[in-house]
Design a protein around this motif. Sequence first.
Motif, PDB file in Angstrom:
ATOM      1  N   THR A  41      -2.655   2.106  -8.725  1.00 21.87           N
ATOM      2  CA  THR A  41      -3.024   0.807  -8.196  1.00 21.87           C
ATOM      3  C   THR A  41      -2.237  -0.254  -8.954  1.00 21.87           C
ATOM      4  OG1 THR A  41      -5.256   1.552  -7.645  1.00 21.87           O
ATOM      5  CG2 THR A  41      -4.909  -0.830  -7.800  1.00 21.87           C
ATOM      6  N   LEU A  42      -1.474  -1.036  -8.224  1.00 26.85           N
ATOM      7  CA  LEU A  42      -0.605  -2.027  -8.843  1.00 26.85           C
ATOM      8  C   LEU A  42      -1.208  -3.416  -8.859  1.00 26.85           C
ATOM      9  CD1 LEU A  42       2.730  -0.895  -7.134  1.00 26.85           C
ATOM     10  CD2 LEU A  42       1.993  -0.377  -9.477  1.00 26.85           C
ATOM     11  N   GLY A  45       0.694  -2.201 -12.815  1.00 22.85           N
ATOM     12  CA  GLY A  45       1.477  -3.175 -12.066  1.00 22.85           C
ATOM     13  C   GLY A  45       2.358  -4.012 -12.975  1.00 22.85           C
ATOM     14  N   ARG A  94       0.827  -1.198   0.000  1.00 19.87           N
ATOM     15  CA  ARG A  94       0.000   0.000   0.000  1.00 19.87           C
ATOM     16  C   ARG A  94       0.864   1.252   0.000  1.00 19.87           C
ATOM     17  NH1 ARG A  94      -4.637   0.496  -1.909  1.00 19.87           N
ATOM     18  NH2 ARG A  94      -5.458  -1.235  -0.651  1.00 19.87           N
ATOM     19  N   GLU A 150       2.049   1.833  -3.535  1.00 20.26           N
ATOM     20  CA  GLU A 150       0.976   2.374  -4.377  1.00 20.26           C
ATOM     21  C   GLU A 150       0.714   3.840  -4.056  1.00 20.26           C
ATOM     22  OE1 GLU A 150      -1.825  -1.454  -5.473  1.00 20.26           O
ATOM     23  OE2 GLU A 150      -2.037  -0.579  -3.468  1.00 20.26           O
ATOM     24  N   ASP A 151       0.776   4.190  -2.786  1.00 16.34           N
ATOM     25  CA  ASP A 151       0.564   5.585  -2.394  1.00 16.34           C
ATOM     26  C   ASP A 151       1.678   6.486  -2.930  1.00 16.34           C
ATOM     27  OD1 ASP A 151      -1.743   4.855  -1.093  1.00 16.34           O
ATOM     28  OD2 ASP A 151      -0.829   4.803   0.911  1.00 16.34           O
TER      29      ASP A 151
END
Length: 301
Positions: free
Chosen positions: A65-66, A80, A56, A59-60
């Motif tokens: 969004t992976l 991703g 997370r 991703e942040d």
Amino acid sequence: MPCRVHLCLLVMSEPTTSRVELRHLRSFQAVARLKSFTKAASVLAITQPALSRTIRQLEDILEVTLLDRSTRHVELTGAGQTLLDHVERSLAELDRGIAAARRESTIRLGFSWLLPDPWAQDTVTRFERATGTTVDLVRIDDPLTAVQQGQVEIALVRGPVRIPGLRVVHLFDEPRVAVCSVRSALAKTAQLAWRDVPRWPLVVNTISGTTGPWSWPANEGPTAVVETTNFDEWIESVAADRGIGVVPEVAMRRNIHPAVRFIPLRDAPPIPVALVFRPHVHETMLRHFVDIALTPEDARS
């Protein structure tokens, strides 16, 4: 105008890249390959919640969004998959670089004489294969001082070690045997009792010897002692029939001098053999060496 946009993107991307850590990439790669947080956490030896937090965070940082977590199995998003392609290549190159660097690294193993066999050959070979690190064997008269002064990283020492500040790891015990000149009256003796050794002049290596007057209780040791300060002086003194010596049994398996003879000792206390090193110096590498040294080859399967 396009030039300004390009510079702006570089400025914006730099802090983002600097916030991405190796643990983020390793974690992402593991989840992407295994398509499971549970399996990836097990491989990485961390908890699943910790792994989820790490992904997370990545991703942040990237603001994308992976991983698609909505299905039964974890799937990569388009972003991703794109990242994974670059991560796989980058981590593979990093691993090759680390392996190359390790091949250039060395540790120095000090010893005063005759490394135990086959322990030494087995340990050095397995350590070098496992780590890519080379072990330099350093013959030195006083290995304990060499460790203290940083001349070697680790030393094999026989006998008790009473120097504070050094870490001592006991490996095993070696049997003792007596050694005398071929011209000695003892040369034709089949066996010698430990209690009878003090009846003969004892040749002692005062620097790294394993047997001396200190090996017996007070007033029970030899009264005649011939002192030497290294192995060469010691063996030549024994060969010259100035006295007898006591050494580890490993010496019987080596042709250390044509003018001496070995005699089995009865009831002799064994000689402790240990690895000695300074704590917190090359800690990870030396811990790995010690682990291999303590694990017999037939116990690795």
